[in-house]
Design a protein around this motif. Structure first.
Motif, PDB file in Angstrom:
ATOM      1  N   GLY A 113       7.212   3.219   2.460  1.00 23.85           N
ATOM      2  CA  GLY A 113       6.690   3.291   3.414  1.00 23.85           C
ATOM      3  C   GLY A 113       5.007   3.103   3.869  1.00 23.85           C
ATOM      4  N   SER A 114       5.102   1.527   4.241  1.00 17.55           N
ATOM      5  CA  SER A 114       3.344   1.328   4.247  1.00 17.55           C
ATOM      6  C   SER A 114       3.749   0.712   5.789  1.00 17.55           C
ATOM      7  N   PRO A 130       1.052  -1.264  -0.040  1.00 19.46           N
ATOM      8  CA  PRO A 130      -0.321   0.087  -0.172  1.00 19.46           C
ATOM      9  C   PRO A 130       0.905   0.833   0.242  1.00 19.46           C
ATOM     10  N   GLY A 131       2.354   1.252   0.836  1.00 19.60           N
ATOM     11  CA  GLY A 131       2.348   2.619   0.822  1.00 19.60           C
ATOM     12  C   GLY A 131       2.347   3.625   1.122  1.00 19.60           C
ATOM     13  N   LYS A 155      -0.065   0.664  -6.833  1.00 19.51           N
ATOM     14  CA  LYS A 155      -0.414   1.901  -6.289  1.00 19.51           C
ATOM     15  C   LYS A 155       0.692   3.282  -7.071  1.00 19.51           C
ATOM     16  N   ASN A 156       1.661   2.083  -7.300  1.00 24.17           N
ATOM     17  CA  ASN A 156       2.089   3.626  -8.828  1.00 24.17           C
ATOM     18  C   ASN A 156       1.655   3.696  -9.932  1.00 24.17           C
ATOM     19  N   THR A 157       0.910   2.644 -10.833  1.00 21.39           N
ATOM     20  CA  THR A 157      -0.070   2.252 -11.570  1.00 21.39           C
ATOM     21  C   THR A 157      -0.957   3.090 -11.463  1.00 21.39           C
ATOM     22  N   ASN A 215       6.786   5.050  -1.662  1.00 23.46           N
ATOM     23  CA  ASN A 215       5.893   4.585  -2.680  1.00 23.46           C
ATOM     24  C   ASN A 215       4.911   3.709  -2.914  1.00 23.46           C
ATOM     25  N   GLY A 216       5.317   2.789  -2.290  1.00 25.83           N
ATOM     26  CA  GLY A 216       4.123   1.678  -2.509  1.00 25.83           C
ATOM     27  C   GLY A 216       4.654   0.149  -3.227  1.00 25.83           C
TER      28      GLY A 216
END
Lengths: 294, 384, 266
Positions: B248-249, A144-145, A155-157, A150-151
């Motif tokens: 960062g999770s 999840p970030g 999450k990034n896409t 960044n995740g």
């Protein structure tokens, strides 16, 4: 060479005249294995669920007690977890089915013949990719970030991820076991006699009617067979849950925890749940004809 | 009914067989004399304790040992003390790096043998305050050699707000880190809840977080239930927490220095600290199995891992205080021992080493305390 | 059957959509094997061939590969023999307990791996049997037998008994019938079952964890072990990619064997 051949000929002639002996020879090896080693182990496991644990050292004694079974069957937290496990396994199986049916139909009936084998292999190849690696790849997908990091891939896409939890577990399990549902369904489609389908349209049924009234009933055994693998593999899974489940736990996790505690009798008591569930499930699937068409 | 009788007969036979075969022989005493190496040694350890250069070519205290003694080291990494106890019970392994919550169970279960300290010359240089402790000896007989010690640190993301110094951020429902908290997934973590209660509910009268009577225990479980709503991750594998810290999770959690170092190596913006209320910690002991198939190699390994050079290597890699006093001069970072308080007794004053809770209260009280099997059951129910 | 164009389009889209979903994570694995960072997080932090170039030096990976191959091969061979025997017995004969045996034959794969693993481990440990190579072979063979059996019995069911009768009428004894009539019809399913059994054994991790002794480390165990060791993690992606690439022709072969071109068996 001829003496060996002679003996072979004579013994097979003997076996044909005395079919029971032939049967006995054929069955001896597998029977020994399955019954003695496997079923015997299962029986011993179930018996060990009645053993009392020596508290401090964590070793099982041979005193009998019902406390393990009592704990496993009456504690509400555990009962909820078993229900949740069944729910997750059912959801994963349903997703596999919902996808395998149209895909199986397409590849079997609509795809060009030169593409058919390639498509089937493409659907089955991920089976060879390695369970653990796929699980960790999906972890990288679901991470999840947050605003501090960044995740993962999703999450990034697409900017959103369901994170680790029930949805991630269900999707990952469906992903892992999809080939096991696909193959029997595809084979089932392949074996549908063309004559029946032609007869159905000759009698005036449209495609939808043919699909639901003619094809589906004949596919039920294949679907049942496929669902056995998918459901049982999902029900007992604990590694995927550990990797993408976040704080979710399924019945396989509690068995592992109990075993590593160490509390082997309690772990054995917990295994009674998946054993019981699968025996019931197999019974239902047998009625649907799954065993005639595995 | 015929089938019923058959079933009963089979069960009866099964019970008879099992009762006849139950319980192996407990090991003999300590090794009398050190013979030649057997060519291999099967070791259970925390990940990071047995580095042979494959993680980082500069981090290697195994290949030299293997070349010198001819004992090939087969490492099995376990993720919790419970797992180590379970593995040792199988009798398949020769040595284990057991934390204090495993050692007494292993000793009581007869899975480890006393250690003949005459065969381990490096023991002489071990810090005096690690020798003959409650968790590594019984009735004055040593059952292992100390490996090192460390605290369970509080790791936090430096960009998520002011640096936390209190354990309250881990437990309170209104924690600014809610949803991104990482907790160690083992029953022994209940002790951390007890440490939290020692600071926030002093009238419970907890003096030792492993010595909890039923009331205190129930309060700890209640604290953990509250915590459950703000936890994002229960970790057992380093890589799990490491990946989440980097992504960062997770922005707050209980951790070990090695994980913090590894994540920092991937540019994670994190730091670690010991909470002001104190923390749980561990002091690991290398023990030899009572059923060891390679006892000589096991002893050679024990002697090697607490030798000044190797102990310095592992202490720096893992991020802990070494057990060998001479290691402090050999660490690459001259301040290592100072940073990890190897010689500072006051630092360890509020660090509660992992110990196995027993029904007989560890702090000497006259009441009945909750034994470890109940800790396991409670943790299982919490996690279910 | 007449399928509307719209339905055809959505079916095709579903199929290719599923393909994309199936292969995206595998593509991520491939990309991450070139990552500079040592953790399996996305996005990759840089490009590096370090893991590929040094992978062959990792002795434990080589040993694990060899260990897995050896184990899978032995389990496959035993399973082929025992599984085929079971299929012939169940297909050709009627006997007391046949239904129970059919049911039992499904259990090893119908029950979760953790149940099988815990049960077998319990048995071995209680009887003082050392956990080692033999115990893990026993564990693997159990589910491999089922896989081979499923394949062979499915084929046997579709071979008409007329063929055997005709062969006997023409004067062949049962050995000749088997050699010249039955075996050519059945052998591809045996091979397909064998390949599938090999694949399952090669990738199996749960039963292995519980039944392997201290000295055994199969490839999946190596992978799992390395998930505890951060800086060795990327080698897992390298090994996975290699295994995937090698498996492609094998999977093709397995599928080819399972579906003989001539599907109409009298």
């Amino acid at each position: 060479m001829s003496s060996v051949a002679n003996t072979l000929r004579r013994s097979t002639r003997f076996a044909s005249k005395h079919p029971r002996v032939g049967l006995g020879i054929l069955l001896s090896g597998p029977l020994l294995w399955l019954l003695v080693v496997y079923v015997g182990s299962l029986a011993l496991l179930i018996i060990s669920a009645f053993f009392k644990l020596q508290e401090f050292t964590g070793k099982a004694t041979t005193e009998l007690t019902l406390s393990n079974l009592d704990e496993v069957a009456t504690e509400s937290a555990y009962l909820m977890m078993v229900l949740r496990s069944i729910g997750i396994a059912t959801a994963a199986t349903a997703i596999c089915f919902a996808l395998a049916l149209p895909v199986g139909f397409y590849i079997s009936k609509l795809a060009k013949s030169w593409a058919k084998r390639g498509l089937v292999v493409a659907m089955l190849l991920p089976l060879w990719a390695g369970y653990l690696v796929k699980a960790f790849a999906l972890r990288a997908v679901f991470e999840p970030g947050s605003e501090f990091g960044n995740g993962g891939f999703l999450k990034n896409t697409i900017g959103w991820s369901p994170g680790f939890g029930y949805l991630a577990v269900i999707i990952t399990l469906a992903y892992m076991w999809f080939p096991y549902m696909f193959l029997p369904i595809y084979t089932g489609f392949e074996r549908l006699p063309e004559s029946l389908l032609d007869a159905s349209s000759d009698l005036g049924a449209g495609s939808i009617r043919t699909f639901f009234s003619v094809m589906m009933p004949m596919l039920v055994p294949s679907i049942a067979a496929g669902s056995i693998f998918t459901f049982s593999l999902s029900l007992g899974d604990y590694i995927t849950v550990k990797i993408v489940g976040g704080t979710v736990q399924m019945v396989g996790n509690i068995i592992e925890r109990a075993l590593l505690a160490p509390n082997q009798p309690l772990a054995a008591a917990f295994t009674l749940w998946p054993i019981g569930i699968m025996v019931v499930y197999l019974g239902v699937m047998a009625r649907l004809g799954a065993f005639k068409n595995l | 009914m015929k089938s019923m009788r058959k079933l009963l007969a089979i069960s009866a036979i099964g019970v008879l067989i099992l009762s006849a075969c139950g319980g192996g022989d407990d090991g003999s005493g300590a090794l009398e004399e050190l013979g030649d190496g057997e060519g291999a040694v099967n070791v259970i350890a925390w990940a990071g304790y047995i580095e042979d250069g494959s993680t980082d070519p500069a981090v290697d205290w195994v290949t030299g040992f293997e070349a010198e003694t001819g004992c090939e080291v087969n490492a099995k990494y376990a993720n919790s003390s419970d797992e180590m106890v379970e593995l040792m019970q199988s009798g398949e392994y020769d040595a284990v790096s057991a934390s204090g919550d495993a050692t007494l169970r292993l000793i009581a279960g007869g899975d480890v043998a006393p250690v003949n300290l005459d065969l381990i010359p490096n023991y002489a240089d071990v810090f005096a305050d690690l020798k003959d402790k409650l968790w590594n000896s019984k009735d004055g007989v040593a059952y292992g050699v100390p490996h090192g010690r460390g605290a369970n640190v509080l790791v936090y993301n430096t960009e998520a707000g002011a640096a936390p110094d209190s354990i309250k951020a881990m437990f309170e429902a209104d924690s600014p880190y809610a949803g991104k908290i990482s907790v160690y997934d083992a029953p022994i973590y209940i002790a951390d809840a007890a440490v939290y209660l020692m600071a926030t509910q002093p009238d419970l009268g907890i003096t030792n977080p492993y010595s909890l009577d039923q009331t205190q225990f129930d309060a700890a479980i209640a604290a953990l239930e509250t915590q459950k709503s703000i936890v994002g991750q229960y970790w057992a594998l380093y890589t799990d927490q490491q990946a989440s810290l980097e992504a960062g999770s997770v922005t707050l959690g209980t951790s070990w220095q090695i994980i913090v170092n590894l994540a920092k190596g991937n540019a994670a913006k994190i730091e670690a600290t010991k909470p002001k209320e104190g923390a749980t910690g561990w002091s690991d002991t290398w023990m030899v199995s009572s059923k060891a198939k390679h006892p000589n190699c096991a002893y050679m390994w024990l002697n090697h891992i607490i030798s000044p050079q190797a102990n310095a290597g592992v202490a720096e890699w893992f991020g802990e205080a070494p057990s060998n006093a001479k290691s402090c001069d050999l660490t690459a970072d001259a301040n290592h021992c100072a940073n990890f308080h190897a010689t500072d007794a006051s630092y360890w004053g509020d660090v509660w080493y992992w110990t196995t809770p027993t029904a007989e209260c560890l702090d000497g009280r006259d009441v009945e305390c909750v034994p470890y099997t109940e800790w396991v059951n409670a943790w299982n129910k919490l996690r279910a | 059957m007449q399928i509307s164009n719209r339905s055809q389009f959505s079916l095709r889209a579903t199929t290719y959509g599923v393909l994309v979903i199936l292969y995206t994570p595998l593509l991520l694995v491939l990309i991450l094997s070139f990552n500079t960072a040592n953790s399996l997080t996305w996005p990759p932090r840089g490009f590096s061939t370090h893991w590929w170039s040094t992978f062959l030096d990792v002795q434990s990976a080589r040993e694990a590969l060899f260990s897995s191959t050896r184990l899978a091969f032995i389990a496959m061979v035993i399973a082929v023999v025992l599984g085929s025997m079971l299929s012939f017995a169940l297909q050709r004969f009627e006997f007391y307990g046949k239904n129970s045996l059919s049911f039992l034959a499904v259990l090893p794969i119908a029950l979760p791996g953790i149940v099988t693993g815990v049960a077998l481990r319990n048995t071995f440990v209680r009887f003082g049997f050392d956990l080692g190579f033999i115990s893990v072979v026993a564990g693997h063979t159990t589910f491999c037998i089922v896989v081979v059996h499923n394949n062979v019995v499915a084929r046997l069911r579709r071979i008409s008994p007329n063929l055997r009768e005709a062969s006997a009428d023409l004067g062949a004894n049962s050995l000749q019938t088997f050699r010249f009539v039955t075996w050519p019809l059945v052998r591809s399913s045996v091979f397909a079952g064998a390949i599938l059994a090999f694949a399952l054994s090669f990738d199996e991790v749960v039963v292995t964890t519980f039944t392997a002794g201290a000295g055994i480390q199969t490839l999946p165990q190596w992978i799992l072990n390395n998930f505890s060791r951060p800086n060795v993690l990327p080698y897992v992606t390298v090994v996975a990619t290699i295994v995937m690439v090698i498996s492609l022709p094998i999977a093709w072969l397995a599928q080819r064997l399972a579906d003989p071109p001539n599907d109409k068996l009298v």
